[in-house]
Design a protein around this motif. Sequence first.
Motif, PDB file in Angstrom:
ATOM      1  N   VAL A 196      47.927  38.397  17.304  1.00 48.40           N
ATOM      2  CA  VAL A 196      49.051  38.959  16.551  1.00 48.40           C
ATOM      3  C   VAL A 196      48.861  38.657  15.072  1.00 48.40           C
ATOM      4  CG1 VAL A 196      50.771  39.029  18.380  1.00 48.40           C
ATOM      5  CG2 VAL A 196      50.455  36.913  17.102  1.00 48.40           C
ATOM      6  N   CYS A 197      49.094  39.675  14.253  1.00 53.19           N
ATOM      7  CA  CYS A 197      48.877  39.545  12.814  1.00 53.19           C
ATOM      8  C   CYS A 197      50.178  39.181  12.105  1.00 53.19           C
ATOM      9  CB  CYS A 197      48.327  40.855  12.266  1.00 53.19           C
ATOM     10  SG  CYS A 197      47.854  40.745  10.533  1.00 53.19           S
ATOM     11  N   LEU A 198      50.062  38.289  11.138  1.00 55.18           N
ATOM     12  CA  LEU A 198      51.213  37.890  10.326  1.00 55.18           C
ATOM     13  C   LEU A 198      51.169  38.515   8.935  1.00 55.18           C
ATOM     14  CD1 LEU A 198      51.154  34.087  11.254  1.00 55.18           C
ATOM     15  CD2 LEU A 198      52.661  35.843  12.209  1.00 55.18           C
ATOM     16  N   SER A 199      50.017  39.100   8.555  1.00 51.14           N
ATOM     17  CA  SER A 199      49.823  39.524   7.166  1.00 51.14           C
ATOM     18  C   SER A 199      49.989  41.022   6.952  1.00 51.14           C
ATOM     19  CB  SER A 199      48.433  39.098   6.684  1.00 51.14           C
ATOM     20  OG  SER A 199      47.417  39.762   7.419  1.00 51.14           O
ATOM     21  N   LYS A 200      50.432  41.760   7.973  1.00 53.67           N
ATOM     22  CA  LYS A 200      50.694  43.189   7.774  1.00 53.67           C
ATOM     23  C   LYS A 200      52.211  43.372   7.621  1.00 53.67           C
ATOM     24  CE  LYS A 200      46.506  44.968   9.939  1.00 53.67           C
ATOM     25  NZ  LYS A 200      45.857  43.721  10.366  1.00 53.67           N
ATOM     26  N   GLY A 201      52.867  43.898   8.644  1.00 53.09           N
ATOM     27  CA  GLY A 201      54.291  44.181   8.534  1.00 53.09           C
ATOM     28  C   GLY A 201      55.150  42.967   8.241  1.00 53.09           C
ATOM     29  N   LEU A 202      54.687  41.777   8.620  1.00 53.16           N
ATOM     30  CA  LEU A 202      55.512  40.580   8.415  1.00 53.16           C
ATOM     31  C   LEU A 202      55.378  39.995   7.016  1.00 53.16           C
ATOM     32  CD1 LEU A 202      55.500  38.634  11.787  1.00 53.16           C
ATOM     33  CD2 LEU A 202      56.738  40.675  11.090  1.00 53.16           C
ATOM     34  N   GLY A 203      54.435  40.496   6.232  1.00 51.16           N
ATOM     35  CA  GLY A 203      54.413  40.163   4.816  1.00 51.16           C
ATOM     36  C   GLY A 203      53.765  38.860   4.418  1.00 51.16           C
ATOM     37  N   CYS A 204      53.047  38.198   5.323  1.00 52.14           N
ATOM     38  CA  CYS A 204      52.363  36.946   4.956  1.00 52.14           C
ATOM     39  C   CYS A 204      51.090  37.247   4.160  1.00 52.14           C
ATOM     40  CB  CYS A 204      51.993  36.156   6.208  1.00 52.14           C
ATOM     41  SG  CYS A 204      53.408  35.543   7.120  1.00 52.14           S
ATOM     42  N   PRO A 205      50.625  36.282   3.358  1.00 51.70           N
ATOM     43  CA  PRO A 205      49.410  36.526   2.582  1.00 51.70           C
ATOM     44  C   PRO A 205      48.140  36.506   3.420  1.00 51.70           C
ATOM     45  CG  PRO A 205      50.214  34.304   2.185  1.00 51.70           C
ATOM     46  CD  PRO A 205      51.257  34.988   3.007  1.00 51.70           C
ATOM     47  N   VAL A 206      48.124  35.728   4.505  1.00 50.94           N
ATOM     48  CA  VAL A 206      46.918  35.528   5.313  1.00 50.94           C
ATOM     49  C   VAL A 206      47.326  35.186   6.737  1.00 50.94           C
ATOM     50  CG1 VAL A 206      44.894  34.023   5.690  1.00 50.94           C
ATOM     51  CG2 VAL A 206      45.564  34.602   3.360  1.00 50.94           C
ATOM     52  N   GLY A 207      46.547  35.640   7.714  1.00 49.95           N
ATOM     53  CA  GLY A 207      46.632  35.013   9.027  1.00 49.95           C
ATOM     54  C   GLY A 207      46.953  35.864  10.225  1.00 49.95           C
ATOM     55  N   SER A 208      46.270  35.540  11.317  1.00 53.62           N
ATOM     56  CA  SER A 208      46.558  36.051  12.649  1.00 53.62           C
ATOM     57  C   SER A 208      46.518  34.882  13.614  1.00 53.62           C
ATOM     58  CB  SER A 208      45.532  37.101  13.073  1.00 53.62           C
ATOM     59  OG  SER A 208      45.727  38.325  12.398  1.00 53.62           O
ATOM     60  N   VAL A 209      47.154  35.037  14.765  1.00 52.15           N
ATOM     61  CA  VAL A 209      47.195  33.974  15.769  1.00 52.15           C
ATOM     62  C   VAL A 209      46.749  34.554  17.108  1.00 52.15           C
ATOM     63  CG1 VAL A 209      48.659  32.313  16.999  1.00 52.15           C
ATOM     64  CG2 VAL A 209      49.020  32.735  14.545  1.00 52.15           C
ATOM     65  N   LEU A 210      45.866  33.833  17.782  1.00 54.28           N
ATOM     66  CA  LEU A 210      45.416  34.209  19.124  1.00 54.28           C
ATOM     67  C   LEU A 210      46.156  33.339  20.129  1.00 54.28           C
ATOM     68  CD1 LEU A 210      43.368  35.888  20.833  1.00 54.28           C
ATOM     69  CD2 LEU A 210      41.818  33.929  20.662  1.00 54.28           C
ATOM     70  N   VAL A 211      46.803  33.987  21.105  1.00 54.32           N
ATOM     71  CA  VAL A 211      47.508  33.244  22.148  1.00 54.32           C
ATOM     72  C   VAL A 211      46.882  33.557  23.501  1.00 54.32           C
ATOM     73  CG1 VAL A 211      49.686  33.222  20.863  1.00 54.32           C
ATOM     74  CG2 VAL A 211      49.272  35.029  22.530  1.00 54.32           C
ATOM     75  N   GLY A 212      46.932  32.572  24.408  1.00 56.49           N
ATOM     76  CA  GLY A 212      46.378  32.775  25.740  1.00 56.49           C
ATOM     77  C   GLY A 212      46.622  31.567  26.617  1.00 56.49           C
ATOM     78  N   GLY A 213      46.196  31.674  27.855  1.00 55.12           N
ATOM     79  CA  GLY A 213      46.341  30.578  28.804  1.00 55.12           C
ATOM     80  C   GLY A 213      45.380  29.435  28.506  1.00 55.12           C
ATOM     81  N   GLU A 214      45.689  28.282  29.053  1.00 54.53           N
ATOM     82  CA  GLU A 214      44.896  27.073  28.813  1.00 54.53           C
ATOM     83  C   GLU A 214      43.416  27.281  29.154  1.00 54.53           C
ATOM     84  OE1 GLU A 214      44.428  23.394  27.390  1.00 54.53           O
ATOM     85  OE2 GLU A 214      46.502  23.956  27.852  1.00 54.53           O
ATOM     86  N   GLU A 215      43.145  27.888  30.291  1.00 56.89           N
ATOM     87  CA  GLU A 215      41.769  28.020  30.772  1.00 56.89           C
ATOM     88  C   GLU A 215      40.967  28.968  29.895  1.00 56.89           C
ATOM     89  OE1 GLU A 215      38.424  27.212  32.918  1.00 56.89           O
ATOM     90  OE2 GLU A 215      40.355  26.159  32.955  1.00 56.89           O
ATOM     91  N   VAL A 216      41.517  30.148  29.614  1.00 56.67           N
ATOM     92  CA  VAL A 216      40.756  31.126  28.835  1.00 56.67           C
ATOM     93  C   VAL A 216      40.580  30.678  27.382  1.00 56.67           C
ATOM     94  CG1 VAL A 216      42.708  32.575  28.094  1.00 56.67           C
ATOM     95  CG2 VAL A 216      40.461  33.609  28.427  1.00 56.67           C
ATOM     96  N   MET A 217      41.519  29.867  26.866  1.00 57.17           N
ATOM     97  CA  MET A 217      41.459  29.431  25.463  1.00 57.17           C
ATOM     98  C   MET A 217      40.684  28.133  25.272  1.00 57.17           C
ATOM     99  SD  MET A 217      43.190  31.514  23.344  1.00 57.17           S
ATOM    100  CE  MET A 217      43.937  30.557  22.014  1.00 57.17           C
TER     101      MET A 217
END
Length: 338
Positions: A196-217
Motif C-alpha cells: 500500500v502506497c502512502l505517497s500518492k493519494g494520501l499525500g506523504c512525501p515518501v513510502g509504501s508498506v508491505l503487509v503479509g502473514g508471518e510465514e510469507v514475510m
Amino acid sequence: MIIDLRSDTVTKPSKGMLDAMMSAQVGDDVFREDATMNVLEERLAKMFGKEKALFFPSGSMANQVAIKLHTNPGEQVICDKYAHIYNYEVGGVAFHSGASCKLLDGNRGMFTAEQVKEAISPSEYYYSQTSLVEVENTTNKGGGACWNFAEIEKIKAVCKTNDLGFHLDGARLWNAMVAKNESTMQYGNAFDTISVCLSKGLGCPVGSVLVGGEEVMKKSLSLRKLFGGNMRQVGYLAAAGLYALDHNVERLADDHRKAKEIGRELSRLSFIKKVEPIETNIIIFELNDDVDESHFLKQLLEKNIHIIGMGSNKLRMVTHLDYTDQMHDKLLSELKTI
C-alpha cells in the motif's frame, strides 16, 4: 497559479503533516528501534489483519520484494498486460527474482478467475511453473479502474486450489476502498501480501508498506536490506504516514468527484474522441485523429496546466490533495477556451 495534474505523486506535505513529522520520536530502524515506525507498521498490519508489515522507500521496491518472497528463479507470475510490475518497474521481476510474467489480456487492467485458470502452466517439468498471481488496484493504465471484489475472491479460490501466492499491488488501494466502500480487512483476508502506497493519494512525501502473514514475510527484512532499502531515523516518514491515515483517506472522495467533473467537461469538447470511464482520480482521454497531441499539450502549458501525454493521442490527468477547488474551477473554465 500552476495546475499540476501529471500525477498524484506531485503532492507536498501539508503544514499539519510537517508538524507531525517534526515532532516524531525516532530511533535507528535498522536496529528496529524507531518507535514511530514501529507504531505505523503495527497499525497497518492490524488494519489488514496480518501479522507483519514493513515500510519501504518506494512501491516498486515493496512489490519486487513481495515477488521475490513468493517465487523462485525460473518460475512465473500471472499478471495483466497493463500491470505496473511488468511495464514500469524496469524489468525487476526478471532482474531481481529471475521470474517471468505470463501476461493476461484483461479489461482495463483487470482479468477473470477463468483467465487465471487457463494461464496456469502444466505440471510437466519442461514448463516454467506458475507460483504467483498479481493484481493491481486501482489499475494505473486502466484509468483508475476498481476491481470487482467478487472476482478477486474467485481468483483467490483458484490460487488456493493450485497452491499459488496472491499479491496485491495496492498503489491506489485507498482510492478503490473509498470509491467502493470496501475495508482493509476484506483485502487482508483475500491476499497473501499487499503493498500500500502512502505517497500518492494520501499525500506523504515518501513510502509504501508491505503487509503479509508471518510465514510469507519471514525474509522480507533481509530482502529489503539486499535491495538497499534499510533506513535509519525513518520515523519522520512514519509520522507522515500516521497523519495521512488519520486525515487523508476519506477526503479521496473529493478527488474522485473532481475527476468525474473534469471528465464530463472533456466529453463536451468537439476535439475529444473519447473519455474513458472514471471511477476514481485518474482521467484518460483521447484526442480526435486530426488533433496534434503536442500542440494540445503546449496550449495547456501556456495556461500553466501540466498533464501527461501517453502517446497515440491519449492523455492523462490525475486529481490529488494539492489540486484545490480554485484550481478546479480554473481548469474547467480554461478547457472551454481551447
